[in-house]
Design an enzyme around this catalytic site. Structure first.
Site, mmCIF file in Angstrom:
data_model
loop_
_atom_site.group_PDB
_atom_site.id
_atom_site.type_symbol
_atom_site.label_atom_id
_atom_site.label_comp_id
_atom_site.label_asym_id
_atom_site.label_seq_id
_atom_site.Cartn_x
_atom_site.Cartn_y
_atom_site.Cartn_z
ATOM 1 N N HIS A 38 1.872 -4.936 5.287
ATOM 2 C CA HIS A 38 1.812 -3.902 6.311
ATOM 3 C C HIS A 38 2.574 -4.297 7.566
ATOM 4 C CE1 HIS A 38 -1.450 -0.748 5.410
ATOM 5 N NE2 HIS A 38 -1.065 -1.273 4.257
ATOM 6 N N GLU A 107 3.716 3.755 2.476
ATOM 7 C CA GLU A 107 3.017 4.632 3.413
ATOM 8 C C GLU A 107 3.861 4.775 4.669
ATOM 9 O OE1 GLU A 107 1.093 1.540 2.933
ATOM 10 O OE2 GLU A 107 -0.056 2.177 1.191
#
Length: 326
Positions: A38, A107
């Site tokens: 991330h 994402e």
């Protein structure tokens, strides 16, 4: 026999803590560790987002038997697939073949940061399919030129490769993704214990069979704490974003967006989907839903950093014993 893993969740712990947790997970008997990749945490309360590949390189040197996996990397926007191919090969060497490259369509939370926009899901799947082809080609060690719809590779070669090619797992969430990726991947990755995923994958022409040559790797959040109330409070603080589902989570661009989307999620909503508290039997029941659905591997996410060390020191051993004796 089902393999049980531990999640190095970069969104909730710092890099040094993650390396220490990986060492403890190996000592406690986990079979493998998966690592999120991330650029931002889901929520501001989580507070971390170290670079996963640096963390994994350190973990590879700090452990000796723990298998490692990205869960998952998007090789299309924030990273060019040629760069992912090099990183994965290097980690394969450093880990002596213990690394699996987990890939997904990504994402917006992480990929929008490079200013390349956020394509629709069909385009993201096409990009991932082409990226896998690029990575496979580079992992042969040959000189690669590629001119595709989404990626250009010019006279590239990976010079340091592990003895065996790095396996590739691909995250799927339904039949559309299975149709697109089952024949391109070595392993299935999914966060829902759906037996239909396994059946559809094994029925796809050209797909490696799960249970023989391929693995199906699931992941389940749990929140162990000394009391159920404390666990519920912690899970709500750290993981209330989880209730949106991946179709929503993929498109929200910032932690502020996730805070807004989850503002009406109640603590009891979170504890209804995540086992919360010290009851190891309840936690084991949630974990075992994956092998019951045909998954070969399942990684546990202990929610929050607050009780992470206590979970490893006090709960992990007895929990693994329950899981393996079930």
């Amino acid at each position: 026999m089902t393999r049980f893993g531990y999640t190095l969740m970069t969104e909730q712990s710092g890099p040094k803590q993650l390396v220490g947790y990986a060492q403890d997970a190996e000592r406690r008997g986990f079979d493998f560790a998966v690592c999120s990749d991330h650029y931002s945490p889901w929520l501001v309360e989580q507070g971390h987002a170290p670079y996963a590949w640096t963390v994994l390189g350190a973990v590879a040197q700090a452990t000796s038997e723990l298998d490692l996996m990205t869960y998952v990397t998007c090789p299309t926007l924030r990273y060019h697939p040629a760069v992912v191919a090099q990183k994965a090969a290097t980690l394969g060497v450093l880990s002596d073949g213990r690394f699996t490259l987990g890939l997904g369509t990504g994402e917006s939370l992480n990929e929008h940061v490079v200013g390349a926009g956020w394509p629709g899901v069909a385009t993201r799947q096409e990009m991932l399919a082409e990226a896998i082809d690029v990575i496979r080609a580079l992992h042969t060690g040959e000189l690669v030129d590629h001119s595709g719809e989404y990626f250009q590779v010019d006279s590239a070669r990976i010079w340091d490769l592990p003895d065996e090619p790095v396996g590739i797992g691909v995250a799927i969430g339904g039949d559309r993704a299975i149709e697109a990726f089952a024949a391109k991947a070595d392993h299935l990755v999914a966060v829902e214990p759906e037996s239909a995923f396994i059946e559809s994958w094994n029925a796809t022409d050209g797909a490696p069979e799960i249970g023989t040559t391929a693995r199906a790797v699931g992941q389940v959040p749990v929140c162990w704490a000394p009391t159920a109330d404390e666990a519920t409070e912690l899970a709500h603080e750290q993981f209330r974003w989880f209730g949106g589902g991946w179709s929503v989570n993929a498109d929200l661009p910032t932690p502020a967006g996730f805070a807004g989307a989850s503002q009406f999620v109640r603590p009891e909503d979170v504890s209804g989907s995540i086992p919360c508290g010290p009851d190891l039997d309840a936690i084991a029941e949630a974990v075992l839903a994956f092998p019951e659905a045909g998954f070969t591997d399942v990684a546990l996410v202990q929610v929050g950093d607050r009780h992470q060390q206590r979970f490893l020191d006090e709960a992990a051993g007895p929990l693994l014993e329950r899981l393996r004796n079930a």
